[in-house]
Design a protein around this motif. Structure first.
Motif, mmCIF file in Angstrom:
data_model
loop_
_atom_site.group_PDB
_atom_site.id
_atom_site.type_symbol
_atom_site.label_atom_id
_atom_site.label_comp_id
_atom_site.label_asym_id
_atom_site.label_seq_id
_atom_site.Cartn_x
_atom_site.Cartn_y
_atom_site.Cartn_z
ATOM 1 N N VAL A 20 103.674 41.689 -7.749
ATOM 2 C CA VAL A 20 104.288 42.834 -7.855
ATOM 3 C C VAL A 20 104.188 43.633 -9.111
ATOM 4 C CG1 VAL A 20 106.699 43.351 -8.268
ATOM 5 C CG2 VAL A 20 106.432 41.066 -7.166
ATOM 6 N N GLU A 21 103.655 42.729 -9.986
ATOM 7 C CA GLU A 21 103.152 44.729 -11.317
ATOM 8 C C GLU A 21 102.269 45.006 -10.176
ATOM 9 O OE1 GLU A 21 105.242 45.165 -13.694
ATOM 10 O OE2 GLU A 21 106.183 43.597 -14.185
ATOM 11 N N LEU A 22 101.156 44.526 -9.701
ATOM 12 C CA LEU A 22 100.489 44.943 -9.094
ATOM 13 C C LEU A 22 100.123 46.606 -8.409
ATOM 14 C CD1 LEU A 22 96.897 45.617 -9.469
ATOM 15 C CD2 LEU A 22 96.952 43.972 -7.552
ATOM 16 N N PHE A 23 100.967 45.824 -7.296
ATOM 17 C CA PHE A 23 101.612 46.651 -6.636
ATOM 18 C C PHE A 23 102.298 47.646 -6.837
ATOM 19 C CE2 PHE A 23 105.259 48.020 -3.325
ATOM 20 C CZ PHE A 23 104.793 47.500 -2.275
ATOM 21 N N TRP A 176 90.824 42.449 -9.174
ATOM 22 C CA TRP A 176 91.887 43.765 -9.102
ATOM 23 C C TRP A 176 92.159 44.186 -10.887
ATOM 24 C CZ3 TRP A 176 93.318 43.581 -4.961
ATOM 25 C CH2 TRP A 176 93.716 42.079 -3.935
ATOM 26 N N GLY A 177 92.759 44.460 -11.209
ATOM 27 C CA GLY A 177 92.158 45.396 -12.652
ATOM 28 C C GLY A 177 93.679 46.252 -12.717
ATOM 29 N N ILE A 178 93.261 46.063 -14.601
ATOM 30 C CA ILE A 178 94.757 46.260 -15.748
ATOM 31 C C ILE A 178 94.704 47.362 -15.689
ATOM 32 C CG2 ILE A 178 94.735 43.883 -16.409
ATOM 33 C CD1 ILE A 178 92.996 44.660 -18.876
ATOM 34 N N PRO A 179 95.656 48.481 -16.596
ATOM 35 C CA PRO A 179 96.212 49.826 -16.653
ATOM 36 C C PRO A 179 94.616 50.236 -17.827
ATOM 37 C CG PRO A 179 98.267 48.632 -16.392
ATOM 38 C CD PRO A 179 97.432 47.746 -16.619
ATOM 39 N N GLY A 282 94.701 36.320 -12.721
ATOM 40 C CA GLY A 282 94.850 35.836 -13.552
ATOM 41 C C GLY A 282 95.373 37.424 -14.453
ATOM 42 N N LEU A 283 95.702 38.419 -14.083
ATOM 43 C CA LEU A 283 96.053 39.813 -14.843
ATOM 44 C C LEU A 283 96.659 39.786 -15.847
ATOM 45 C CD1 LEU A 283 96.557 42.314 -11.582
ATOM 46 C CD2 LEU A 283 94.663 41.711 -12.722
ATOM 47 N N LEU A 352 91.584 48.936 -14.187
ATOM 48 C CA LEU A 352 92.486 49.446 -12.324
ATOM 49 C C LEU A 352 92.240 50.613 -11.762
ATOM 50 C CD1 LEU A 352 94.945 48.490 -10.559
ATOM 51 C CD2 LEU A 352 96.635 49.949 -12.277
ATOM 52 N N SER A 353 91.139 51.772 -12.332
ATOM 53 C CA SER A 353 90.696 52.880 -11.884
ATOM 54 C C SER A 353 89.930 52.641 -10.924
ATOM 55 C CB SER A 353 90.041 53.745 -13.342
ATOM 56 O OG SER A 353 89.502 53.626 -13.922
ATOM 57 N N ALA A 354 89.098 51.367 -11.405
ATOM 58 C CA ALA A 354 87.910 51.074 -10.477
ATOM 59 C C ALA A 354 88.796 50.113 -9.323
ATOM 60 C CB ALA A 354 87.120 49.967 -11.590
ATOM 61 N N THR A 355 89.328 49.604 -9.090
ATOM 62 C CA THR A 355 90.542 48.861 -7.900
ATOM 63 C C THR A 355 90.374 49.951 -6.971
ATOM 64 O OG1 THR A 355 90.923 47.026 -9.549
ATOM 65 C CG2 THR A 355 92.396 47.649 -6.883
#
Length: 367
Positions: A20-23, A176-179, A282-283, A352-355
């Motif tokens: 959900v957070e990724l979405f 997946w990426g992180i902010p 495992g974000l 996250l920009s790479a994702t």
């Protein structure tokens, strides 16, 4: 006419969970990273409603379920709601989320002629392994997708075991990426007086596959740990009898929104990830690493690939092994410092920009 992504999670907003957070990271906000018509379900209970973020539409589709005629009826209800909400001429590409659940077949039937990118989440594979209806839904989605995106090689392998008719040539690995803002400017770690206890944080759902009970078995074997838990309130309350049975004291922090959780990382010495089956990536572990918090984890598929030696792996099925790892971290500040440095470097590999760039390029290829 501006063609855009159309995507949906058939979960009521707000719902907890990494997917959900990724979405929300990808598709919502005043300047979304991926311009989209993004949908979640409106809660059926009025008292549970919360203000949705900019860019998220809530649809009325009561009757969410998993099996039988009721599941097929629910998919039809959701399909109609999506058709009513979106002009088909504005649909550029479908992003299919949670392939084993109702939103994916609803999108496929609502917009049957649009390109389809399927994004595989861990919950899809876990449910498909144990629920025939979800397995059939997953296989339909994998067959219908033009491209299937997985965050790790382990997810690709598990998907192809469950859906062997899905050709490996359709599978694209996009982590997946992180902010990016978290990587660039994490909250400062707070200075604390030296303590005889290791401040342990568990952050996430408390569902069985997350392995929290194995952690409870280990804590009584060490006298050098204090445990804090950030989890959905209802799930934590259901845990209370087991806490009492194990004689474990836990500081409950509530279910924290992302900026709150990032600040909470700064108050702890280690994040534990005792998942016993599978993690998509495992974000939360990567976000902890970005904030300088070491990760103690069970080396399951997904986590092993994302963390490797930048975290400390141990066997959470063996309470004595977990207790030894906790005592080792408490007694070895040099190890903690090394894990912090390795974790910060590792987290920086997953912006996250790479994702977003990779998903956008896929969309251009299919348009």
């Amino acid at each position: 006419m501006n063609l855009s992504v159309v995507t949906a999670l058939d979960l009521p907003f707000p719902s907890p969970g990494g997917s959900v957070e990724l979405f929300l990271d990808l598709y919502t906000g005043r300047s979304p990273l991926l311009p989209a018509r993004a949908f979640m379900l409106a809660p059926e209970h009025r008292g549970l409603r919360a203000a949705a973020p900019t860019g998220l539409d809530l649809v009325q589709a009561p009757g969410k379920c998993l099996t039988g005629y009721a599941f097929r009826r629910y998919v039809t209800t959701l399909q109609r709601a999506l058709v009513d909400a979106v002009d088909p001429g504005e649909v550029g590409v479908l992003h299919l989320q949670h392939l084993a659940f109702g939103a994916t077949p609803a999108l496929l039937r609502a917009f049957p002629k649009r390109p389809r990118i399927a994004l595989v989440h861990g919950t899809d594979l876990l449910f498909a392994e144990t629920h025939p209806e979800q397995l059939a839904t997953l296989r339909e989605a994998a067959w219908a997708a033009d491209v299937i995106v997985v965050p790790t090689g382990a997810m690709a392998d598990r998907l192809l075991l469950l859906a062997p008719d899905a050709h490996r040539r359709k599978v694209e690995k996009i982590p997946w990426g992180i902010p990016d803002r978290l990587i660039a400017s994490p909250p400062p770690r707070r200075r604390h007086q030296s303590s005889s206890h290791l401040r342990i944080l568990y952050a996430g759902r408390l569902t069985p596959e997350k392995g929290f009970d194995t952690l409870l078995s280990a804590l009584p074997l060490t006298q050098s740990a204090e445990l804090s838990v950030a989890a959905p309130r209802a799930e934590f309350h259901a845990l209370r009898p087991r806490l009492h049975r194990h004689g474990v004291h836990v500081r409950y922090l509530g279910w924290l929104r992302r900026p709150q959780l990032w600040r909470t990382f700064a108050d702890h010495d280690v994040l534990v990830m005792p998942s016993m089956t599978l993690e998509a990536m495992g974000l939360v572990a990567l976000e902890a690493q970005a904030c300088g918090l070491p990760v103690l984890y069970q080396p399951v598929p997904g986590l092993t690939e994302a963390l490797g030696t930048t975290g400390l792996a141990t066997d959470f099925a063996d309470p004595h092994a977990v207790a030894r790892a906790i005592d080792r971290l408490r007694a070895n500040p040099g190890l903690v410092s090394a894990l912090r440095a390795a974790g910060v470097t590792n987290a920086a590999r997953y912006p996250l920009s790479a994702t977003v760039a990779a998903l956008a390029e896929l969309g251009r290829r299919l348009a």
